[in-house]
Write a protein that holds these residues in place. Structure first.
Motif, PDB file in Angstrom:
ATOM      1  N   ASP A  64       0.802  -1.108  -0.063  1.00  0.00           N
ATOM      2  CA  ASP A  64       0.049  -0.099  -0.099  1.00  0.00           C
ATOM      3  C   ASP A  64       0.712   1.340  -0.101  1.00  0.00           C
ATOM      4  O   ASP A  64       0.383   2.361  -0.262  1.00  0.00           O
ATOM      5  CB  ASP A  64      -0.886   0.065   1.297  1.00  0.00           C
ATOM      6  CG  ASP A  64      -2.056  -0.955   0.881  1.00  0.00           C
ATOM      7  OD1 ASP A  64      -2.246  -1.305   0.057  1.00  0.00           O
ATOM      8  OD2 ASP A  64      -2.822  -1.278   2.223  1.00  0.00           O
ATOM      9  N   ALA A  65       2.157   1.127   0.343  1.00  0.00           N
ATOM     10  CA  ALA A  65       2.980   2.414   0.216  1.00  0.00           C
ATOM     11  C   ALA A  65       3.156   2.880  -1.103  1.00  0.00           C
ATOM     12  O   ALA A  65       3.430   4.035  -1.245  1.00  0.00           O
ATOM     13  CB  ALA A  65       4.402   1.799   0.812  1.00  0.00           C
ATOM     14  N   ALA A  66       2.730   2.035  -2.452  1.00  0.00           N
ATOM     15  CA  ALA A  66       2.818   2.422  -3.626  1.00  0.00           C
ATOM     16  C   ALA A  66       1.387   2.258  -4.187  1.00  0.00           C
ATOM     17  O   ALA A  66       1.397   2.227  -5.287  1.00  0.00           O
ATOM     18  CB  ALA A  66       3.607   1.386  -4.654  1.00  0.00           C
ATOM     19  N   SER A  67       0.371   2.664  -3.443  1.00  0.00           N
ATOM     20  CA  SER A  67      -0.906   2.481  -3.863  1.00  0.00           C
ATOM     21  C   SER A  67      -1.235   3.534  -4.914  1.00  0.00           C
ATOM     22  O   SER A  67      -2.297   3.408  -5.770  1.00  0.00           O
ATOM     23  CB  SER A  67      -1.842   2.820  -2.504  1.00  0.00           C
ATOM     24  OG  SER A  67      -1.791   3.990  -2.100  1.00  0.00           O
ATOM     25  N   PHE A  68      -0.412   4.687  -5.084  1.00  0.00           N
ATOM     26  CA  PHE A  68      -0.655   5.581  -6.008  1.00  0.00           C
ATOM     27  C   PHE A  68       0.387   5.498  -7.236  1.00  0.00           C
ATOM     28  O   PHE A  68       0.464   6.561  -7.862  1.00  0.00           O
ATOM     29  CB  PHE A  68      -0.984   6.886  -5.603  1.00  0.00           C
ATOM     30  CG  PHE A  68      -1.676   7.898  -6.451  1.00  0.00           C
ATOM     31  CD1 PHE A  68      -2.841   7.684  -7.021  1.00  0.00           C
ATOM     32  CD2 PHE A  68      -1.097   8.952  -7.116  1.00  0.00           C
ATOM     33  CE1 PHE A  68      -3.685   8.360  -7.597  1.00  0.00           C
ATOM     34  CE2 PHE A  68      -1.862   9.900  -7.946  1.00  0.00           C
ATOM     35  CZ  PHE A  68      -3.194   9.661  -8.090  1.00  0.00           C
ATOM     36  N   VAL A  69       0.951   4.465  -7.271  1.00  0.00           N
ATOM     37  CA  VAL A  69       2.066   4.392  -8.143  1.00  0.00           C
ATOM     38  C   VAL A  69       1.884   3.342  -9.322  1.00  0.00           C
ATOM     39  O   VAL A  69       1.776   2.033  -9.000  1.00  0.00           O
ATOM     40  CB  VAL A  69       3.639   3.730  -7.520  1.00  0.00           C
ATOM     41  CG1 VAL A  69       4.506   3.667  -8.667  1.00  0.00           C
ATOM     42  CG2 VAL A  69       3.956   4.828  -6.451  1.00  0.00           C
ATOM     43  N   THR A  70       1.616   3.675 -10.639  1.00  0.00           N
ATOM     44  CA  THR A  70       1.411   2.881 -11.557  1.00  0.00           C
ATOM     45  C   THR A  70       1.940   3.185 -12.966  1.00  0.00           C
ATOM     46  O   THR A  70       1.981   4.391 -12.935  1.00  0.00           O
ATOM     47  CB  THR A  70      -0.067   2.370 -11.687  1.00  0.00           C
ATOM     48  OG1 THR A  70      -0.294   1.323 -12.378  1.00  0.00           O
ATOM     49  CG2 THR A  70      -0.986   3.483 -12.096  1.00  0.00           C
ATOM     50  N   GLY A  71       2.476   2.312 -13.970  1.00  0.00           N
ATOM     51  CA  GLY A  71       3.041   2.779 -15.127  1.00  0.00           C
ATOM     52  C   GLY A  71       4.276   3.510 -14.910  1.00  0.00           C
ATOM     53  O   GLY A  71       4.748   4.102 -15.832  1.00  0.00           O
ATOM     54  N   SER A  72       4.890   3.067 -13.872  1.00  0.00           N
ATOM     55  CA  SER A  72       6.365   3.886 -13.755  1.00  0.00           C
ATOM     56  C   SER A  72       7.526   2.653 -13.831  1.00  0.00           C
ATOM     57  O   SER A  72       7.253   1.615 -13.705  1.00  0.00           O
ATOM     58  CB  SER A  72       6.396   4.437 -12.396  1.00  0.00           C
ATOM     59  OG  SER A  72       6.133   3.419 -11.159  1.00  0.00           O
TER      60      SER A  72
END
Length: 261
Positions: free
Chosen positions: A234-242
């Motif tokens: 969940d630390a990367a819950s807004f991380v995508t396409g990176s």
């Protein structure tokens, strides 16, 4: 988010993870890392003995299991997807490289590198991604390479597959994102694994690679595990396409010349 929840940002308890290529190297380290943070991990590898060794190394963990999986076998991939319908996290590392200059490459070598590095990646993203989209959750993590961005002679087809993988995962991020599924790439630098044995055997080559990065050394597989845990959590819950570069500063440093003071 309430401040009381920050301590659980990396908690993977209740998550079901599949690590393809988990029988050695970076995949093994990622499997152990995910399990350490609470995930139930299926260690999948063409080398079943290697996958079993990964499980046995986890100090009696009951949250890991081994599975034989040849990603070049469509039937085996389909069976794994069917047998593991609740997969929340997919990590895949399987890759190969034929280090030859373009003029020396054979069609068979080209097809072999493309098949393992790109075609099988597509099959895994498509297969496991379908279930994640249906359930409305999931994190897909593919291991690309700094060679998706920077190259050298002899890396043509490998670099092309890794660049292609990045774009595949970015497209998955765009298509799966509305359903709550994230897709990201990790781009390692030089890591001491079986894939880099040819380089390690040549001391001059090995030393030149170590000197190129800002840290002046190669990475150990365990140093990639944190990136996978982060992107799965969940630390990367807004991380995508990176693309997360874990390359010791290789792509940040331009050349080896040290200017005078």
């Amino acid at each position: 988010m309430d401040t009381a929840d920050y301590g659980k940002l990396f908690d993977l308890t209740g998550k079901n993870a599949v690590v393809v290529g988990g029988g050695s190297g970076i995949g093994r380290a990622c499997a152990h890392g995910l399990a350490a943070y609470g995930a139930t991990v299926t260690v999948a590898d063409r080398d079943l003995a290697g996958a079993q060794e990964t499980v046995s190394m986890a100090a009696g963990s009951t949250t890991m299991q081994a599975r034989e999986l040849d990603v070049l076998d469509d039937d085996q991939v389909a069976a794994a997807v069917a047998d593991l319908p609740d997969t929340d996290v997919l990590v895949f590392t399987a890759a190969t490289n034929v280090r030859k200059r373009i003029l020396d490459y054979s069609p068979d070598e080209f097809d072999r590198v493309i098949a393992l590095n790109l075609r099988s990646s597509f099959a895994l993203v498509q297969g496991f991604g379908r279930g994640m989209v249906e359930r409305g959750r999931g994190s897909i993590i593919g291991f690309a390479s700094m060679r998706a961005n920077v190259v050298e002679p002899g890396q043509s087809v490998y670099a092309a597959t890794k660049s292609g993988l990045v774009q595949l995962l970015r497209t998955a991020a765009a298509e799966f994102g509305p359903s709550g599924v994230r897709a990201n790439a990790i781009a390692p630098g030089v890591v001491d694994t079986p894939l880099t044995a040819q380089i390690k055997a040549n001391q001059g080559w090995y030393d030149a690679y170590a000197a190129k990065g800002a840290l002046g050394r190669w990475a150990e597989p365990k140093e990639l595990a944190g990136a996978a845990v982060y992107l799965a959590s969940d630390a990367a819950s807004f991380v995508t396409g990176s693309v997360l570069y874990v390359d010791g500063g290789w792509t940040a440093v331009d050349g080896r010349f040290e200017p005078p003071n």
